[in-house]
Design a protein around this motif. Structure first.
Motif, short mmCIF file in Angstrom:
data_model
loop_
_atom_site.label_atom_id
_atom_site.label_comp_id
_atom_site.label_asym_id
_atom_site.label_seq_id
_atom_site.Cartn_x
_atom_site.Cartn_y
_atom_site.Cartn_z
N PHE A 79 26.23 23.44 54.93
CA PHE A 79 25.39 24.44 55.39
C PHE A 79 23.47 24.76 54.80
O PHE A 79 22.66 25.04 55.75
N ASN A 80 23.71 24.20 53.77
CA ASN A 80 21.92 24.35 53.09
C ASN A 80 20.67 23.17 54.16
O ASN A 80 20.17 23.42 54.17
N THR A 208 32.05 22.89 45.19
CA THR A 208 32.75 23.97 45.13
C THR A 208 33.76 24.45 45.34
O THR A 208 33.75 25.89 45.01
N TRP A 230 38.21 33.38 53.88
CA TRP A 230 37.69 33.03 55.77
C TRP A 230 37.64 31.29 55.98
O TRP A 230 37.04 30.68 55.21
N HIS A 315 32.78 34.15 52.33
CA HIS A 315 31.50 33.66 51.99
C HIS A 315 30.69 33.57 53.51
O HIS A 315 29.61 33.79 53.48
N THR A 320 32.38 40.26 56.26
CA THR A 320 33.07 40.68 56.40
C THR A 320 33.43 40.82 54.99
O THR A 320 34.45 41.54 54.16
N CYS A 362 29.75 32.46 42.91
CA CYS A 362 30.11 31.60 41.79
C CYS A 362 29.07 30.90 42.93
O CYS A 362 28.70 31.03 44.25
N TYR A 364 28.22 26.44 43.19
CA TYR A 364 28.27 24.44 43.74
C TYR A 364 29.69 24.49 42.15
O TYR A 364 30.48 25.00 42.12
N GLY A 409 36.32 21.54 60.38
CA GLY A 409 35.73 21.22 58.81
C GLY A 409 33.74 20.37 58.57
O GLY A 409 33.37 21.42 58.31
P1 NAP Z 1 31.05 25.66 58.24
O1 NAP Z 1 31.81 24.50 57.78
O2 NAP Z 1 30.06 27.05 58.92
O3 NAP Z 1 32.27 27.55 58.09
C1 NAP Z 1 32.20 28.72 57.73
C2 NAP Z 1 33.19 29.29 58.28
O4 NAP Z 1 33.03 30.73 58.04
C3 NAP Z 1 33.08 29.18 59.80
O5 NAP Z 1 33.53 27.52 60.57
C4 NAP Z 1 33.30 30.59 60.85
O6 NAP Z 1 35.16 30.15 60.65
C5 NAP Z 1 33.82 31.01 59.28
N1 NAP Z 1 32.48 32.34 59.67
C6 NAP Z 1 31.55 32.23 60.23
N2 NAP Z 1 30.60 33.58 60.49
C7 NAP Z 1 31.07 33.81 60.01
C8 NAP Z 1 31.14 35.91 60.08
N3 NAP Z 1 30.68 35.38 60.64
N4 NAP Z 1 33.17 36.37 59.82
C9 NAP Z 1 33.79 35.84 59.28
N5 NAP Z 1 34.06 34.21 59.43
C10 NAP Z 1 32.64 33.72 59.66
O7 NAP Z 1 30.40 26.80 56.21
P2 NAP Z 1 30.72 25.85 55.11
O8 NAP Z 1 29.98 24.54 54.89
O9 NAP Z 1 32.02 26.07 54.92
O10 NAP Z 1 29.83 26.93 54.28
C11 NAP Z 1 30.07 28.60 54.20
C12 NAP Z 1 29.35 29.18 53.58
O11 NAP Z 1 28.94 28.36 52.24
C13 NAP Z 1 27.49 28.49 53.66
O12 NAP Z 1 26.57 29.90 54.29
C14 NAP Z 1 27.04 27.55 52.74
O13 NAP Z 1 25.55 27.34 53.03
C15 NAP Z 1 27.86 27.74 51.70
N6 NAP Z 1 28.10 27.93 50.51
C16 NAP Z 1 27.47 27.20 49.69
C17 NAP Z 1 27.81 27.28 48.16
C18 NAP Z 1 28.02 27.10 46.87
O14 NAP Z 1 27.33 26.12 45.65
N7 NAP Z 1 27.67 28.48 46.78
C19 NAP Z 1 28.91 25.02 48.82
C20 NAP Z 1 28.53 24.95 49.93
C21 NAP Z 1 28.65 26.14 51.05
P3 NAP Z 1 35.88 30.60 61.83
O15 NAP Z 1 34.75 30.86 63.42
O16 NAP Z 1 37.03 30.01 62.61
O17 NAP Z 1 36.42 31.90 61.46
#
Ligand code: NAP
Length: 445
Positions: A79-80, A208, A230, A315, A320, A362, A364, A409
């Motif tokens: 997502f970054n 993560t 989520w 996240h 949410t 939390c 990475y 995924g």
């Molecule tokens: P992703 O592959 O896009 O998955 C996120 C999932 O969240 C989506 O598939 C969607 O699933 C759900 N979602 C999106 N918007 C939503 C909403 N408004 N309400 C409820 N569910 C929602 O992304 P990811 O790689 O899992 O990353 C998710 C987030 O974590 C991103 O913002 C990313 O930047 C962050 N992240 C942070 C770190 C860190 O180290 N801090 C590391 C990795 C990722 P459904 O539509 O099926 O519900």
């Protein structure tokens, strides 16, 4: 690059690889500094990575003593990558300028381009003079915790370091490139039973989720705990579900389609909520949340599991968080690593303090956590969530699909690997685990 690619694909010995000349430049997916205002007046949904991500020739930077050049066979979209390509919440060029001020080596990062990408699987081409544990020819994955080991604050939990950065997001010369520049303490062994693209999608999301679910730095889930996840079939969610199941917990996966619900069932996640089908509307308008909807979600979780969640894996953020704080069990934890839908959050604090819940940030993973998460992949206990594969030239399209939640995924990117399916050195183990390794691929195709 052609000679290097051929040598790797033909399994040339390490000495031969080390003796090959390095190219003066290489192909890389970049965003350009002179385009950072291109989407200035558009809403997020209309900011299009297909317009901002380019594949350009980039000059090979000098190698610092603690670094390695890695020939990237495959990478992935995180997502970054989306944030960088839509220049939100900030253009990443400011991060590069800040890094440039720290040292002579840091100055290399301040360029009119940003080579993006925070996940890689590839082969070490050269190492700097201070690198002891890696050598040319080693097949590696690369995790994205970029830390200055001369910073004293990095020596308890390196994620606490004031100098901590995410590689390929807050640094230049990331993974979506024929050659990546990584610190030696980002390298980990490549899983022998996986292809390049299957190996490449794990480091960032897997590490993560390991920290969030397993590590004492996260929620340190114990057996029998219920965990609301989520986006359970998304990048980090797909690994969180696996960690909860492996650790004897009960995952409650939230997704947004029957296909994703079926995928979760196939992973072994029995309690699944389709948030679209349920039609939750936590915000009745832009400024007002509806606690009745939080209650409805809480009832659904109790119906499925007989209990409230001990842990909420949070996240999405603004959409949410109110619900997450409400549904967590008395004394439970809401652990958050992001805010995809907006970072200005609102929740009813009475439910947090009166019920003694913990809201924990939390981010990475440190090297040890990333290493453990990678070890579990190498041992076939955690599986890649690879659903689709793109070429380096299609990085913008892949980022577009993640931006618009059109994926399951993880999306892989072939860089030096000319086709899918290469890089496996333990075919027997692969054969034994094939159904699990390819589960997301079957749903993504
Ligand atoms: P992703 O592959 O896009 O998955 C996120 C999932 O969240 C989506 O598939 C969607 O699933 C759900 N979602 C999106 N918007 C939503 C909403 N408004 N309400 C409820 N569910 C929602 O992304 P990811 O790689 O899992 O990353 C998710 C987030 O974590 C991103 O913002 C990313 O930047 C962050 N992240 C942070 C770190 C860190 O180290 N801090 C590391 C990795 C990722 P459904 O539509 O099926 O519900």
């Amino acid at each position: 690059m052609d000679a290097i690619r051929t040598a790797i694909l033909e399994g040339a010995p390490a000495e031969e690889l080390a003796a090959l000349p390095l190219p003066a430049s290489f192909r890389a997916a970049v965003v350009r500094a002179d385009e950072q205002e291109m989407f200035a007046d558009l809403p997020s949904e209309e900011k299009d990575p297909r317009k901002s991500v380019h594949v350009d020739d980039v000059a090979l930077p000098e190698l610092a003593p603690d670094e390695a050049y890695v020939a990237v066979m495959a990478s992935s979209i995180n997502f970054n990558t989306v944030w960088t390509s839509i220049f939100e919440p900030l253009p990443t060029f400011g991060f590069l300028k800040r890094l440039a001020k720290e040292s002579v080596w840091g100055a290399r990062h301040d360029q009119p381009f940003h080579v993006i990408g925070s996940d890689a699987a590839g082969v070490v081409l050269r190492v700097g003079s201070a690198v002891r544990n890696w050598k040319p020819g080693d097949a590696v994955t690369v995790h994205s915790n970029y830390v200055d080991d001369q910073d004293p604050s990095a020596h308890d939990d390196s994620m606490m370091a004031t100098s901590q950065r995410i590689w390929g997001f807050e640094t230049n010369y990331g993974a979506l490139a024929e050659i990546a520049v990584a610190k030696a303490n980002q390298l980990m062994p490549k899983p022998a039973h996986l292809t390049w693209e299957e190996s490449a999608v794990n480091p960032l999301c897997n590490s993560t989720s390991y920290r969030m679910i397993v590590s004492p730095n996260g929620s340190q889930m114990t057996q029998g705990q219920t965990v609301l996840i989520w986006g359970a079939s998304g990048g980090i969610g797909a690994y969180a579900v696996q960690y909860v199941l492996n650790g004897g917990g009960i995952p409650v996966g939230v997704v947004s389609s029957p296909e994703k619900a079926a995928l979760l069932n196939e992973m072994g996640c029995e309690a699944v909520i389709d948030r679209k089908a349920e039609g939750y509307k936590f915000w009745s308008d832009e400024h007002t949340q509806d606690p009745k909807e939080w209650l409805r979600l809480g009832k659904k979780i109790r119906e499925l599991t007989g209990t409230d969640p001990d842990i909420v894996f949070e996240h999405p953020g603004r959409s949410t968080m109110g619900a997450s704080v409400f549904v967590a069990k008395r004394g439970g934890m809401i652990i958050t690593c992001a805010a995809t839908s907006g970072f200005m959050l609102e929740f009813d604090n009475r439910y947090l303090w009166m019920n003694l819940k913990t809201l924990k940030g939390c981010h990475y993973a440190n090297y040890r956590e990333a290493w453990e998460a990678n070890r579990l992949v190498c041992e076939g206990r955690i599986h890649p969530a690879l659903s689709k594969v793109f070429s380096l030239d299609d990085t913008g399209e892949a980022a577009f699909q993640v931006h618009h939640n059109q994926h399951e995924g993880k999306l892989g990117i072939l860089v030096n690997a000319p086709e899918e399916g290469l890089g496996v050195t333990d075919p027997e183990m692969r054969e034994r685990l094939l159904a699990k390794i390819t589960l997301f691929r079957r749903y993504g195709s």
